[in-house]
Motif scaffolding. Structure first.
Motif, PDB file in Angstrom:
ATOM      1  N   PRO A   1      16.582  13.078  30.625  1.00 25.83           N
ATOM      2  CA  PRO A   1      17.942  12.870  31.122  1.00 25.83           C
ATOM      3  C   PRO A   1      18.229  11.379  31.306  1.00 25.83           C
ATOM      4  CG  PRO A   1      16.912  14.665  32.311  1.00 25.83           C
ATOM      5  CD  PRO A   1      15.866  14.087  31.416  1.00 25.83           C
ATOM      6  N   SER A   2      19.443  10.992  30.971  1.00 18.67           N
ATOM      7  CA  SER A   2      19.988   9.630  31.044  1.00 18.67           C
ATOM      8  C   SER A   2      19.199   8.608  30.223  1.00 18.67           C
ATOM      9  CB  SER A   2      20.172   9.172  32.493  1.00 18.67           C
ATOM     10  OG  SER A   2      18.921   8.913  33.085  1.00 18.67           O
ATOM     11  N   GLU A   3      18.447   9.072  29.268  1.00 14.53           N
ATOM     12  CA  GLU A   3      17.827   8.161  28.320  1.00 14.53           C
ATOM     13  C   GLU A   3      18.819   7.908  27.173  1.00 14.53           C
ATOM     14  OE1 GLU A   3      13.245   7.810  26.629  1.00 14.53           O
ATOM     15  OE2 GLU A   3      14.184   9.752  26.862  1.00 14.53           O
ATOM     16  N   PHE A   4      18.751   6.745  26.548  1.00 10.82           N
ATOM     17  CA  PHE A   4      19.595   6.438  25.389  1.00 10.82           C
ATOM     18  C   PHE A   4      18.674   6.188  24.204  1.00 10.82           C
ATOM     19  CE2 PHE A   4      23.813   4.388  24.095  1.00 10.82           C
ATOM     20  CZ  PHE A   4      23.516   4.457  22.758  1.00 10.82           C
ATOM     21  N   VAL A   5      18.612   7.173  23.327  1.00 12.85           N
ATOM     22  CA  VAL A   5      17.683   7.073  22.198  1.00 12.85           C
ATOM     23  C   VAL A   5      18.443   6.710  20.939  1.00 12.85           C
ATOM     24  CG1 VAL A   5      15.994   8.273  20.792  1.00 12.85           C
ATOM     25  CG2 VAL A   5      16.174   8.771  23.221  1.00 12.85           C
ATOM     26  N   ALA A   6      17.992   5.690  20.258  1.00  9.93           N
ATOM     27  CA  ALA A   6      18.553   5.353  18.954  1.00  9.93           C
ATOM     28  C   ALA A   6      17.622   5.898  17.888  1.00  9.93           C
ATOM     29  CB  ALA A   6      18.692   3.847  18.805  1.00  9.93           C
ATOM     30  N   LEU A   7      18.184   6.697  17.004  1.00 10.30           N
ATOM     31  CA  LEU A   7      17.410   7.297  15.927  1.00 10.30           C
ATOM     32  C   LEU A   7      17.682   6.461  14.687  1.00 10.30           C
ATOM     33  CD1 LEU A   7      15.661   9.824  16.028  1.00 10.30           C
ATOM     34  CD2 LEU A   7      17.610  11.131  15.220  1.00 10.30           C
ATOM     35  N   LEU A   8      16.665   5.704  14.268  1.00 11.48           N
ATOM     36  CA  LEU A   8      16.863   4.799  13.136  1.00 11.48           C
ATOM     37  C   LEU A   8      16.215   5.385  11.897  1.00 11.48           C
ATOM     38  CD1 LEU A   8      15.759   1.610  15.076  1.00 11.48           C
ATOM     39  CD2 LEU A   8      18.093   2.437  14.776  1.00 11.48           C
ATOM     40  N   GLY A   9      16.719   4.990  10.767  1.00 17.16           N
ATOM     41  CA  GLY A   9      16.096   5.478   9.541  1.00 17.16           C
ATOM     42  C   GLY A   9      16.980   5.213   8.347  1.00 17.16           C
ATOM     43  N   PRO A  10      16.367   5.210   7.162  1.00 17.41           N
ATOM     44  CA  PRO A  10      17.133   4.953   5.945  1.00 17.41           C
ATOM     45  C   PRO A  10      18.002   6.164   5.588  1.00 17.41           C
ATOM     46  CG  PRO A  10      14.875   5.513   5.386  1.00 17.41           C
ATOM     47  CD  PRO A  10      14.941   5.453   6.879  1.00 17.41           C
ATOM     48  N   ASN A  11      18.912   5.971   4.627  1.00 19.54           N
ATOM     49  CA  ASN A  11      19.739   7.086   4.161  1.00 19.54           C
ATOM     50  C   ASN A  11      18.849   8.199   3.632  1.00 19.54           C
ATOM     51  OD1 ASN A  11      22.094   5.780   4.743  1.00 19.54           O
ATOM     52  ND2 ASN A  11      22.250   4.853   2.709  1.00 19.54           N
TER      53      ASN A  11
ATOM     54  N   SER B   1      22.366  -1.123  17.734  1.00 21.45           N
ATOM     55  CA  SER B   1      21.434  -0.211  18.398  1.00 21.45           C
ATOM     56  C   SER B   1      20.546  -0.978  19.356  1.00 21.45           C
ATOM     57  CB  SER B   1      20.552   0.508  17.387  1.00 21.45           C
ATOM     58  OG  SER B   1      21.231   0.719  16.196  1.00 21.45           O
ATOM     59  N   GLY B   2      20.114  -2.154  18.922  1.00 24.17           N
ATOM     60  CA  GLY B   2      19.218  -2.956  19.744  1.00 24.17           C
ATOM     61  C   GLY B   2      19.817  -3.286  21.090  1.00 24.17           C
ATOM     62  N   ASP B   3      21.128  -3.509  21.129  1.00 20.82           N
ATOM     63  CA  ASP B   3      21.777  -3.844  22.392  1.00 20.82           C
ATOM     64  C   ASP B   3      21.930  -2.645  23.310  1.00 20.82           C
ATOM     65  OD1 ASP B   3      21.949  -6.328  21.472  1.00 20.82           O
ATOM     66  OD2 ASP B   3      24.072  -6.281  20.941  1.00 20.82           O
ATOM     67  N   LEU B   4      22.098  -1.464  22.715  1.00 20.37           N
ATOM     68  CA  LEU B   4      22.494  -0.309  23.520  1.00 20.37           C
ATOM     69  C   LEU B   4      21.334   0.539  24.012  1.00 20.37           C
ATOM     70  CD1 LEU B   4      25.534   0.909  21.389  1.00 20.37           C
ATOM     71  CD2 LEU B   4      25.647   0.096  23.736  1.00 20.37           C
ATOM     72  N   ALA B   5      20.367   0.785  23.118  1.00 20.44           N
ATOM     73  CA  ALA B   5      19.428   1.873  23.379  1.00 20.44           C
ATOM     74  C   ALA B   5      18.315   1.475  24.329  1.00 20.44           C
ATOM     75  CB  ALA B   5      18.831   2.362  22.066  1.00 20.44           C
ATOM     76  N   THR B   6      17.718   2.506  24.981  1.00 19.90           N
ATOM     77  CA  THR B   6      16.543   2.262  25.803  1.00 19.90           C
ATOM     78  C   THR B   6      15.275   2.720  25.091  1.00 19.90           C
ATOM     79  OG1 THR B   6      16.846   4.408  26.857  1.00 19.90           O
ATOM     80  CG2 THR B   6      17.799   2.512  27.969  1.00 19.90           C
ATOM     81  N   ARG B   7      15.440   3.504  24.013  1.00 22.62           N
ATOM     82  CA  ARG B   7      14.270   3.940  23.253  1.00 22.62           C
ATOM     83  C   ARG B   7      14.645   3.979  21.791  1.00 22.62           C
ATOM     84  NH1 ARG B   7      12.310   9.917  24.101  1.00 22.62           N
ATOM     85  NH2 ARG B   7      12.501  10.256  21.873  1.00 22.62           N
ATOM     86  N   PHE B   8      13.661   3.639  20.944  1.00 20.75           N
ATOM     87  CA  PHE B   8      13.932   3.627  19.501  1.00 20.75           C
ATOM     88  C   PHE B   8      12.974   4.567  18.798  1.00 20.75           C
ATOM     89  CE2 PHE B   8      14.871  -0.414  21.422  1.00 20.75           C
ATOM     90  CZ  PHE B   8      16.180  -0.626  21.034  1.00 20.75           C
ATOM     91  N   ASP B   9      13.526   5.507  18.032  1.00 19.78           N
ATOM     92  CA  ASP B   9      12.701   6.392  17.221  1.00 19.78           C
ATOM     93  C   ASP B   9      13.048   6.145  15.762  1.00 19.78           C
ATOM     94  OD1 ASP B   9      11.858   7.364  19.592  1.00 19.78           O
ATOM     95  OD2 ASP B   9      12.236   9.476  19.137  1.00 19.78           O
TER      96      ASP B   9
ATOM     97  N   ARG C   1      12.283   0.339  25.068  1.00 26.79           N
ATOM     98  CA  ARG C   1      12.644  -1.076  25.073  1.00 26.79           C
ATOM     99  C   ARG C   1      11.547  -1.901  25.752  1.00 26.79           C
ATOM    100  NH1 ARG C   1      17.246  -3.976  24.727  1.00 26.79           N
ATOM    101  NH2 ARG C   1      18.549  -2.169  24.512  1.00 26.79           N
ATOM    102  N   LYS C   2      10.964  -1.365  26.847  1.00 22.86           N
ATOM    103  CA  LYS C   2       9.913  -2.076  27.564  1.00 22.86           C
ATOM    104  C   LYS C   2       8.693  -2.291  26.683  1.00 22.86           C
ATOM    105  CE  LYS C   2      10.657  -0.870  32.372  1.00 22.86           C
ATOM    106  NZ  LYS C   2      10.625   0.431  33.036  1.00 22.86           N
ATOM    107  N   GLN C   3       8.258  -1.179  26.022  1.00 27.80           N
ATOM    108  CA  GLN C   3       7.079  -1.270  25.156  1.00 27.80           C
ATOM    109  C   GLN C   3       7.297  -2.287  24.052  1.00 27.80           C
ATOM    110  OE1 GLN C   3       6.917   2.796  24.029  1.00 27.80           O
ATOM    111  NE2 GLN C   3       5.363   3.340  25.539  1.00 27.80           N
ATOM    112  N   LEU C   4       8.522  -2.318  23.579  1.00 33.23           N
ATOM    113  CA  LEU C   4       8.836  -3.215  22.481  1.00 33.23           C
ATOM    114  C   LEU C   4       8.693  -4.669  22.927  1.00 33.23           C
ATOM    115  CD1 LEU C   4       9.583  -2.214  19.742  1.00 33.23           C
ATOM    116  CD2 LEU C   4      11.983  -2.698  20.239  1.00 33.23           C
ATOM    117  N   GLY C   5       9.062  -4.901  24.206  1.00 34.01           N
ATOM    118  CA  GLY C   5       8.943  -6.232  24.786  1.00 34.01           C
ATOM    119  C   GLY C   5       9.647  -7.269  23.945  1.00 34.01           C
ATOM    120  N   LYS C   6       8.875  -8.276  23.566  1.00 34.00           N
ATOM    121  CA  LYS C   6       9.474  -9.380  22.816  1.00 34.00           C
ATOM    122  C   LYS C   6       9.470  -9.121  21.313  1.00 34.00           C
ATOM    123  CE  LYS C   6       9.846 -13.160  25.830  1.00 34.00           C
ATOM    124  NZ  LYS C   6       9.077 -12.826  27.053  1.00 34.00           N
TER     125      LYS C   6
END
Lengths: 216, 232, 232
Positions: free
Chosen positions: A10-20, A177-185, A198-203
């Motif tokens: 709940p209240s997580e913002f996941v960005a689902l990335l991937g090619p076409n 996506s980088g600005d908005l999401a808290t998690r990237f899949d 986002r935390k794990q990603l760090g710098k």
């Protein structure tokens, strides 16, 4: 799509990335109860699909790259129509409130046909949050928008749509996506190949994370 | 790659034999009809194809309903097979009927309830294939096909009823509109043998073609699947 | 439980009328669909005038036929357009995302399509009366037009929702719709003729009951299968 395992808190913002062709849109359509998975279990906000589809739909707001609006209706008529479809109470007050949130209060009596692409997309967000859903799905919301419109959309997505809600967004647009999401899949060929908060990603740069995930 | 099942191979050969016997019975064994002459002989095949074509269409509607309930593509493959063979059989029926009608009714075609319903049913078959042709997604194609066979299977009998209505109110303009009026005949025992064997022959041929067509559909689905796997 | 059913029925009707309201509001503003259907109808009537040499005597017999052919063509035009509007901007997805029964969407579209068709018919009738000096003010005829339009639109809305999802969508609808709508057209023409000629009710009873039967059967079937047409 096979062997896809996906969970959102709940209240997580996941960005689902991937090619076409990775299956992002198919996956989102399954979550939105528009498509049926041939195998597997899906549940949204505690309700199983497809048995409890109506309960899921009532708690779901969808913004896609198509506006899902009627060009020959005005902004407020569009909202009134969807308000009735969702059985929202106190529709007129809610229309004013939502139009102010997405910054279209002054254009409420204009036909959607006359709106620019960016304005249509803002109204589409207003439509999606109208019934105050718990879960939001964004399907490539930036498609067809120019730079200014995208920046404006960023604000609306962040302040209106995502506020306190669970969000799943598909995009191939890494900057936004980088600005908005808290998690990237990263989704590739129907499976999730990498996942990082986002935390794990760090710098680490999002782009290099994405490239690495696809290369694996 | 699975090879053709032995039963099916035997059935194929049996069909050729049965068709040969049916042809012999219809053309040589059965006596010449006194009034209509040789052309009456098309009737032995005409009824056979009409009967299987019509039953096949109803059968397809049943398979369509089964698909909608079970959501398994194997029912769709069977449904397409049934519609396809029925469409061909029905077309043969119409052509044979026309050949018969030319000397007996003095016209290739008349707007009699049965003929008109046959023509409209054949058009429903054609529309069915055009609908399927226009849709890429296999599940959606199957669902739309099933819905359309259901609608078509329901409307065809109502069409027949409504044209009958039309005819009872209007006098028949061309004197030979009704097959009961012109072209009826009493069957001799020999004719009955040819007639019933014709029915039997086309039912068996239908089953054989149906089986073969399902097999073909399954193989096509497998090829499709292999292509997909190759891409990934 | 009873209260639950009541609220779900209320939300069903609410959603259904929301769709009708939305269609009518948009249409009364743009009038795209009306003007297309209306101009097309008038052109068809004019063309019939030349094609059939509508002199006084032929007019008596062909009026019902000409009217129904006109309505059927105009109806197809309207149905195609009304469903294409939903598909083009992804609005159909928007409707499907709403937490309402899918059949509410179907019935909402049926009511708005029916209203469009009835309005066009209400304009065509006096124009035809005026042009050909035939009195069409006949309550029986109005009843037939209502029943015929209901059946035509009920099947048409279902088939149009399939046709717009196909590649060949612009040409597909009439091909799918006409062969299965034959019973409606025949029965409607028969009943209209009967009323216009002032025949006694005994002869009109049969086509009229056929129309009612068709309406009931196909509304029920469409209600049952609409889910399969819009879902993936």
């Amino acid at each position: 799509m096979r062997g896809l395992d996906f969970e959102v808190q709940p209240s997580e913002f996941v960005a689902l990335l991937g090619p076409n062709g990775a299956g992002k849109t198919t996956f989102l359509r399954i979550l939105a109860s528009l498509s049926r998975p041939s195998l597997g279990e899906v549940s949204v906000a505690g309700y199983r699909l497809p048995d409890q589809a109506a309960a899921v739909r009532a708690r779901l707001g969808v913004v896609s790259h198509l506006p899902l609006l009627y060009g020959d209706l005005t902004a407020e008529e569009n909202l009134r129509f969807f308000g009735r479809m969702y059985g929202v109470s106190n529709i007129e007050a809610r229309i004013t409130e939502v139009l102010e949130m997405v910054g279209l209060a002054s254009r409420r009596r204009d036909l959607v046909r006359t709106f620019s692409r960016g304005m249509q997309q803002r109204l589409a967000i207003g439509r999606a949050v109208f019934h105050d859903p718990d879960v939001m799905l964004f399907d490539e919301p930036y498609t067809g928008l120019d730079q200014d419109a995208s920046v404006m959309l960023d604000d609306v997505l962040r302040s209106v749509a995502a506020k306190g809600r669970t969000v799943v967004m598909t995009s191939h647009d890494l900057i936004h996506s980088g600005d908005l999401a808290t998690r990237f899949d990263v989704l590739s060929r129907g499976v999730i190949t990498a996942s990082a908060t986002r935390k794990q990603l760090g710098k680490t740069n999002l782009l290099s994370f994405y490239k690495k995930a696809l290369a694996d | 790659m699975q090879s053709k099942p032995l039963t099916l191979k035997i059935l194929d050969i049996a069909c050729v034999l049965i068709l040969a016997i049916a042809t012999y019975l219809a053309l040589i064994y059965a006596p010449e009809e006194a009034v209509m002459g040789q052309v009456q002989r098309v009737f032995y095949f005409h009824i056979g194809t009409a009967w299987t074509g019509l039953l096949g269409f109803l059968f397809a509607a049943g398979l369509g309903i089964t698909y909608l309930v079970k959501q398994d593509l194997k029912w769709d493959i069977a449904e397409v097979a049934a519609v396809e063979i029925s469409a061909v059989f029905f077309f043969i029926t119409i052509v044979l009927g026309s050949i018969w009608a030319r000397p007996i009714w003095n016209t290739w075609w008349t707007w009699d309830p049965r003929l008109t319903t046959a023509a409209i049913t054949e058009l429903i078959y054609v529309a069915y294939f055009m609908l399927r042709e226009g849709i890429e997604d296999p599940d959606r194609r199957a669902r739309f096909g099933a819905v359309y066979t259901l609608i078509g299977g329901l409307s065809a009998p109502i069409t027949f009823l409504s044209i009958r209505l039309f005819r009872t109110i209007h006098p028949v303009v061309i004197g030979s509109g009704d097959p009961n009026a012109q072209g009826t005949f009493a069957m001799t025992p020999h004719m009955e043998v040819a007639f019933f064997f014709g029915l039997f022959a086309f039912t068996v041929i239908f089953i054989d073609l149906f089986w073969n067509r399902i097999r073909m559909g399954q193989l096509a689905a497998k090829v499709e699947q292999m292509k997909l796997n190759l891409m990934h | 439980m009873a209260a639950d059913q009541q609220t779900s029925r209320a939300s069903f009707l609410k959603a259904m009328f929301a769709i009708t309201w939305k269609d009518l509001t948009a249409e009364f503003r743009s009038r795209e669909l009306f003007s297309a259907m209306l101009v097309f109808s008038l052109l068809v009537i004019l063309i019939f005038n030349f094609a059939l040499e509508l002199d006084i005597t032929t007019r008596q017999t062909v009026t019902a036929g000409v009217l129904w052919v006109t309505f059927a063509f105009a109806g197809t035009l309207g149905l195609n357009r009304s469903m294409a509007v939903e598909k083009d901007r992804g609005c159909l997805d928007g409707l499907l995302l709403a937490p309402v029964d899918r059949s509410a969407i179907y019935f909402g579209k049926v009511v708005s399509n029916l209203v469009f068709m009835l309005i066009v018919e209400a304009i065509v009738l006096p124009v035809y009366s005026f042009l050909y000096d035939v009195n069409l003010f006949n309550l029986g005829l109005f009843l037939v037009i209502l029943l015929g339009s209901i059946g035509y639109i009920a099947v048409g809305t279902l088939l149009a929702s399939m046709a717009i999802q196909a590649r060949t969508r612009d040409v597909l609808l009439p091909i799918l719709l006409f062969p299965v709508a034959v019973p409606v057209l025949i029965a409607a023409v028969k009943a209209s003729e009967g009323f216009l000629a002032g025949n006694d009710f005994g002869t009109i009873y049969a086509p009229l009951s056929l129309l009612i039967g068709y309406d009931v059967i196909f509304i029920a079937v469409a209600y049952m299968v609409f889910d399969y047409v819009v879902e993936e």
